[in-house]
Design a protein around this motif. Sequence first.
Motif, PDB file in Angstrom:
ATOM      1  N   PHE A 106      75.173  14.962  51.179  1.00 52.85           N
ATOM      2  CA  PHE A 106      73.758  14.796  51.491  1.00 52.85           C
ATOM      3  C   PHE A 106      73.604  13.827  52.663  1.00 52.85           C
ATOM      4  CE2 PHE A 106      73.638  16.496  47.302  1.00 52.85           C
ATOM      5  CZ  PHE A 106      72.376  17.032  47.072  1.00 52.85           C
ATOM      6  N   ILE A 107      72.778  14.185  53.647  1.00 49.86           N
ATOM      7  CA  ILE A 107      72.487  13.298  54.779  1.00 49.86           C
ATOM      8  C   ILE A 107      70.975  13.238  54.975  1.00 49.86           C
ATOM      9  CG2 ILE A 107      72.980  12.714  57.171  1.00 49.86           C
ATOM     10  CD1 ILE A 107      75.269  14.641  57.178  1.00 49.86           C
ATOM     11  N   ILE A 108      70.447  12.023  55.092  1.00 54.04           N
ATOM     12  CA  ILE A 108      69.018  11.857  55.350  1.00 54.04           C
ATOM     13  C   ILE A 108      68.806  10.818  56.445  1.00 54.04           C
ATOM     14  CG2 ILE A 108      68.333  12.546  53.026  1.00 54.04           C
ATOM     15  CD1 ILE A 108      67.952   9.593  52.354  1.00 54.04           C
ATOM     16  N   ARG A 109      67.647  10.893  57.081  1.00 55.84           N
ATOM     17  CA  ARG A 109      67.302   9.988  58.182  1.00 55.84           C
ATOM     18  C   ARG A 109      65.849   9.552  58.041  1.00 55.84           C
ATOM     19  NH1 ARG A 109      67.390  11.593  64.646  1.00 55.84           N
ATOM     20  NH2 ARG A 109      67.401   9.461  65.485  1.00 55.84           N
ATOM     21  N   GLU A 110      65.555   8.355  58.493  1.00 61.25           N
ATOM     22  CA  GLU A 110      64.195   7.828  58.342  1.00 61.25           C
ATOM     23  C   GLU A 110      63.197   8.687  59.130  1.00 61.25           C
ATOM     24  OE1 GLU A 110      62.482   6.355  60.948  1.00 61.25           O
ATOM     25  OE2 GLU A 110      64.110   6.487  62.372  1.00 61.25           O
ATOM     26  N   PRO A 111      61.920   8.681  58.709  1.00 55.82           N
ATOM     27  CA  PRO A 111      60.968   9.691  59.206  1.00 55.82           C
ATOM     28  C   PRO A 111      60.562   9.568  60.659  1.00 55.82           C
ATOM     29  CG  PRO A 111      59.873   8.131  57.735  1.00 55.82           C
ATOM     30  CD  PRO A 111      61.342   7.874  57.620  1.00 55.82           C
ATOM     31  N   ILE A 112      60.328   8.370  61.178  1.00 55.19           N
ATOM     32  CA  ILE A 112      59.760   8.259  62.521  1.00 55.19           C
ATOM     33  C   ILE A 112      60.679   8.880  63.566  1.00 55.19           C
ATOM     34  CG2 ILE A 112      59.073   6.657  64.346  1.00 55.19           C
ATOM     35  CD1 ILE A 112      57.937   4.823  62.214  1.00 55.19           C
ATOM     36  N   ASN A 113      61.939   8.465  63.596  1.00 53.85           N
ATOM     37  CA  ASN A 113      62.847   9.017  64.600  1.00 53.85           C
ATOM     38  C   ASN A 113      63.202  10.470  64.316  1.00 53.85           C
ATOM     39  OD1 ASN A 113      63.098   6.899  66.463  1.00 53.85           O
ATOM     40  ND2 ASN A 113      64.519   5.818  65.134  1.00 53.85           N
ATOM     41  N   THR A 114      63.177  10.856  63.048  1.00 58.78           N
ATOM     42  CA  THR A 114      63.407  12.264  62.728  1.00 58.78           C
ATOM     43  C   THR A 114      62.306  13.143  63.307  1.00 58.78           C
ATOM     44  OG1 THR A 114      64.562  11.719  60.668  1.00 58.78           O
ATOM     45  CG2 THR A 114      63.674  13.948  60.867  1.00 58.78           C
ATOM     46  N   ILE A 115      61.074  12.753  63.102  1.00 62.32           N
ATOM     47  CA  ILE A 115      59.939  13.531  63.606  1.00 62.32           C
ATOM     48  C   ILE A 115      59.954  13.567  65.125  1.00 62.32           C
ATOM     49  CG2 ILE A 115      57.413  13.595  63.761  1.00 62.32           C
ATOM     50  CD1 ILE A 115      57.385  12.437  60.891  1.00 62.32           C
ATOM     51  N   LYS A 116      60.214  12.429  65.758  1.00 57.86           N
ATOM     52  CA  LYS A 116      60.304  12.400  67.217  1.00 57.86           C
ATOM     53  C   LYS A 116      61.403  13.338  67.719  1.00 57.86           C
ATOM     54  CE  LYS A 116      58.766   7.609  68.029  1.00 57.86           C
ATOM     55  NZ  LYS A 116      59.187   6.296  68.565  1.00 57.86           N
ATOM     56  N   SER A 117      62.557  13.310  67.053  1.00 52.52           N
ATOM     57  CA  SER A 117      63.699  14.091  67.508  1.00 52.52           C
ATOM     58  C   SER A 117      63.476  15.583  67.325  1.00 52.52           C
ATOM     59  CB  SER A 117      64.958  13.643  66.761  1.00 52.52           C
ATOM     60  OG  SER A 117      66.103  14.247  67.300  1.00 52.52           O
ATOM     61  N   ILE A 118      62.873  15.987  66.197  1.00 51.53           N
ATOM     62  CA  ILE A 118      62.561  17.399  65.985  1.00 51.53           C
ATOM     63  C   ILE A 118      61.575  17.885  67.036  1.00 51.53           C
ATOM     64  CG2 ILE A 118      61.481  19.070  64.432  1.00 51.53           C
ATOM     65  CD1 ILE A 118      62.575  17.413  62.084  1.00 51.53           C
ATOM     66  N   GLY A 119      60.538  17.086  67.279  1.00 52.51           N
ATOM     67  CA  GLY A 119      59.551  17.470  68.287  1.00 52.51           C
ATOM     68  C   GLY A 119      60.159  17.601  69.667  1.00 52.51           C
ATOM     69  N   LYS A 120      61.026  16.660  70.009  1.00 55.51           N
ATOM     70  CA  LYS A 120      61.707  16.703  71.310  1.00 55.51           C
ATOM     71  C   LYS A 120      62.566  17.947  71.447  1.00 55.51           C
ATOM     72  CE  LYS A 120      65.188  14.099  73.958  1.00 55.51           C
ATOM     73  NZ  LYS A 120      66.052  12.886  73.943  1.00 55.51           N
ATOM     74  N   LEU A 121      63.312  18.265  70.395  1.00 56.35           N
ATOM     75  CA  LEU A 121      64.191  19.428  70.430  1.00 56.35           C
ATOM     76  C   LEU A 121      63.415  20.719  70.663  1.00 56.35           C
ATOM     77  CD1 LEU A 121      66.837  21.012  69.943  1.00 56.35           C
ATOM     78  CD2 LEU A 121      66.321  20.895  67.482  1.00 56.35           C
ATOM     79  N   PHE A 122      62.391  20.960  69.864  1.00 55.75           N
ATOM     80  CA  PHE A 122      61.681  22.227  69.949  1.00 55.75           C
ATOM     81  C   PHE A 122      60.866  22.339  71.241  1.00 55.75           C
ATOM     82  CE2 PHE A 122      63.030  22.452  65.623  1.00 55.75           C
ATOM     83  CZ  PHE A 122      63.171  23.806  65.379  1.00 55.75           C
ATOM     84  N   LYS A 123      60.444  21.218  71.764  1.00 52.93           N
ATOM     85  CA  LYS A 123      59.757  21.250  73.057  1.00 52.93           C
ATOM     86  C   LYS A 123      60.728  21.642  74.166  1.00 52.93           C
ATOM     87  CE  LYS A 123      57.034  18.399  76.250  1.00 52.93           C
ATOM     88  NZ  LYS A 123      56.422  17.054  76.488  1.00 52.93           N
ATOM     89  N   LEU A 124      61.927  21.072  74.148  1.00 48.50           N
ATOM     90  CA  LEU A 124      62.901  21.333  75.206  1.00 48.50           C
ATOM     91  C   LEU A 124      63.457  22.753  75.157  1.00 48.50           C
ATOM     92  CD1 LEU A 124      64.814  17.919  75.363  1.00 48.50           C
ATOM     93  CD2 LEU A 124      63.240  18.860  77.058  1.00 48.50           C
ATOM     94  N   ILE A 125      63.539  23.338  73.956  1.00 48.22           N
ATOM     95  CA  ILE A 125      64.048  24.711  73.875  1.00 48.22           C
ATOM     96  C   ILE A 125      62.920  25.735  74.000  1.00 48.22           C
ATOM     97  CG2 ILE A 125      66.027  23.996  72.489  1.00 48.22           C
ATOM     98  CD1 ILE A 125      64.652  25.172  70.029  1.00 48.22           C
ATOM     99  N   GLY A 126      61.689  25.243  74.171  1.00 46.99           N
ATOM    100  CA  GLY A 126      60.562  26.141  74.401  1.00 46.99           C
ATOM    101  C   GLY A 126      60.110  26.907  73.187  1.00 46.99           C
ATOM    102  N   SER A 127      60.246  26.296  71.996  1.00 43.45           N
ATOM    103  CA  SER A 127      59.843  26.964  70.763  1.00 43.45           C
ATOM    104  C   SER A 127      58.566  26.333  70.216  1.00 43.45           C
ATOM    105  CB  SER A 127      60.950  26.850  69.710  1.00 43.45           C
ATOM    106  OG  SER A 127      60.510  27.315  68.456  1.00 43.45           O
ATOM    107  N   ASN A 128      57.690  27.174  69.666  1.00 43.00           N
ATOM    108  CA  ASN A 128      56.459  26.700  69.050  1.00 43.00           C
ATOM    109  C   ASN A 128      56.555  26.616  67.534  1.00 43.00           C
ATOM    110  OD1 ASN A 128      54.978  26.486  71.490  1.00 43.00           O
ATOM    111  ND2 ASN A 128      54.639  28.707  71.479  1.00 43.00           N
TER     112      ASN A 128
END
Length: 255
Positions: A106-128
């Motif tokens: 099991f791996i978990i990460r705190e919410p603020i940087n997780t949310i930022k990182s997910i948003g960054k990823l999907f923006k850069l790959i052009g996914s909605n």
Amino acid sequence: MIKQLAGGATALIDRRCQFDKAVFILGHMRCGSTALSHILCSHEQISGYGEAHIRYKDRSALGLLILNQIKRNGHLSSSKYLFDKILHSRYDSDVSDHFFNSYAIFIIREPINTIKSIGKLFKLIGSNEYSNDVFIADYYEERLSTLIRNWEKFPFSQKIGISFQQLTSDTDNMLDQISNMIGLEPALTNKYEQPKNKLGHGAGDPLTSHKYNKIISDNISTTSTDVAHNINLPESRITELDSLYQHALSVVTQM
């Protein structure tokens, strides 16, 4: 239907298609799972490459996992264990009871940087698919809740929980603990060869992970974020998510 039949036939033939011969990473997006997956799949006893997107309702799913690995050039026929990572609850909810006989990381990460990182990823790959912080926060909350429930279902000797911070700051110790749990010889080391399918479907971080061959510190991690970016969520929502994370941390990592 054809895939299920093929998976079932493979499961009848291959002796590894038992859940006690399976190793799973159970986490959420941007938790640091890509590099750990590469390390596990670089071991001679483990066959896999990353995220296969399979629901484990019965043994035939493990046969389907083998066929998926063959298709993605990630199969090692001489291995003792089969590997997959699961980042979405549709793949580890409503599963066979035998699923919980596997080895679970099991791996978990705190919410603020997780949310930022997910948003960054999907923006850069052009996914909605995760187009705003509200959708991402809902995914994070649901996924952590599922991980907490699933944690209780695995035998104590066949599960380990780690945080993103532990993975990136105490890497060698975490790899030793994982090796001991599974019984890997030689033990895992913090290095890997790039998977053959590299940036292919399910291989993990498509942005910069291919530049590295080991788990690296948080400040230069491929999941790092723009600290100046503000999350577009009410403060009360952030507090709720942090409270859930702290609870998950106490349950999953026994901290």
